[in-house]
Design a protein around this motif. Structure first.
Motif, mmCIF file in Angstrom:
data_model
loop_
_atom_site.group_PDB
_atom_site.id
_atom_site.type_symbol
_atom_site.label_atom_id
_atom_site.label_comp_id
_atom_site.label_asym_id
_atom_site.label_seq_id
_atom_site.Cartn_x
_atom_site.Cartn_y
_atom_site.Cartn_z
ATOM 1 N N ARG A 1 0.817 -1.217 0.000
ATOM 2 C CA ARG A 1 0.000 0.000 0.000
ATOM 3 C C ARG A 1 0.852 1.269 0.000
ATOM 4 N NH1 ARG A 1 -5.343 -0.193 1.943
ATOM 5 N NH2 ARG A 1 -5.283 2.057 1.687
ATOM 6 N N SER B 1 0.041 5.153 -1.034
ATOM 7 C CA SER B 1 -0.951 5.666 -0.092
ATOM 8 C C SER B 1 -0.516 5.363 1.337
ATOM 9 C CB SER B 1 -2.322 5.044 -0.363
ATOM 10 O OG SER B 1 -2.292 3.652 -0.140
ATOM 11 N N TRP C 1 -1.532 4.580 5.379
ATOM 12 C CA TRP C 1 -2.531 3.842 6.139
ATOM 13 C C TRP C 1 -3.163 4.771 7.163
ATOM 14 C CZ3 TRP C 1 -3.852 -1.297 5.566
ATOM 15 C CH2 TRP C 1 -3.055 -2.054 4.717
ATOM 16 N N THR C 2 -4.469 4.811 7.190
ATOM 17 C CA THR C 2 -5.154 5.526 8.268
ATOM 18 C C THR C 2 -5.322 4.555 9.437
ATOM 19 O OG1 THR C 2 -7.378 4.870 7.577
ATOM 20 C CG2 THR C 2 -6.459 6.891 6.579
ATOM 21 N N ALA D 1 -8.055 3.825 10.867
ATOM 22 C CA ALA D 1 -9.247 3.006 10.584
ATOM 23 C C ALA D 1 -8.903 1.856 9.640
ATOM 24 C CB ALA D 1 -10.352 3.874 9.986
ATOM 25 N N GLU D 2 -8.054 2.117 8.643
ATOM 26 C CA GLU D 2 -7.664 1.044 7.721
ATOM 27 C C GLU D 2 -6.823 -0.017 8.425
ATOM 28 O OE1 GLU D 2 -7.395 3.097 3.357
ATOM 29 O OE2 GLU D 2 -5.870 3.677 4.828
ATOM 30 N N ASP E 1 -9.097 -2.122 10.389
ATOM 31 C CA ASP E 1 -9.830 -2.990 9.470
ATOM 32 C C ASP E 1 -8.985 -4.189 9.061
ATOM 33 O OD1 ASP E 1 -12.284 -3.468 8.188
ATOM 34 O OD2 ASP E 1 -11.562 -2.590 6.303
ATOM 35 N N VAL E 2 -7.706 -3.968 8.790
ATOM 36 C CA VAL E 2 -6.798 -5.074 8.439
ATOM 37 C C VAL E 2 -6.705 -6.061 9.593
ATOM 38 C CG1 VAL E 2 -4.383 -5.674 8.001
ATOM 39 C CG2 VAL E 2 -5.448 -3.810 6.729
#
Length: 103
Positions: free
Chosen positions: A73, A79, A81-82, A84-85, A88-89
């Motif tokens: 990523r 990009s 990583w936020t 939230a991401e 999520d992972v």
């Protein structure tokens, strides 16, 4: 490889002879990937001790998942990583991958 640093990474990889390639891989493994794998292994060990993680989940393939996703990523897609991401992972990929069978 389409991110801003992607062409530089491709150039380095294509220009490396076998000896330089080995030094480059060693640098990446010890300075970047190795550190994250050791930290993740520690997290899994703690989960195993609590019975929340399967003992057989602590292996090289599982330890490669987070660094591989992060590298893809950030370096290939360009990009960041936020939080939230990342959550999520962990919730959608890592927990199902390593969790113990329900009691």
């Amino acid at each position: 490889m389409n991110s801003r640093p992607g062409p530089a990474l491709r150039a380095v990889l294509h220009e490396c002879d076998e000896e330089a390639s080995l030094r480059f891989r060693t640098l990446i493994e010890t300075g970047v990937v190795g550190l994250s794998k050791r930290l993740f292994a520690h997290v899994l060990e703690r989960g195993i001790a609590r019975g929340e993680v399967r003992a057989d989940a602590l292996d090289d393939l599982v330890l490669d998942v987070i660094p591989a996703l992060m590298t893809y990523r950030s370096k290939v897609c360009g990009s960041e990583w936020t939080d939230a991401e990342m959550a999520d992972v962990i919730d959608r990929i890592m927990v199902p991958l390593v969790r113990s069978a329900p009691a």
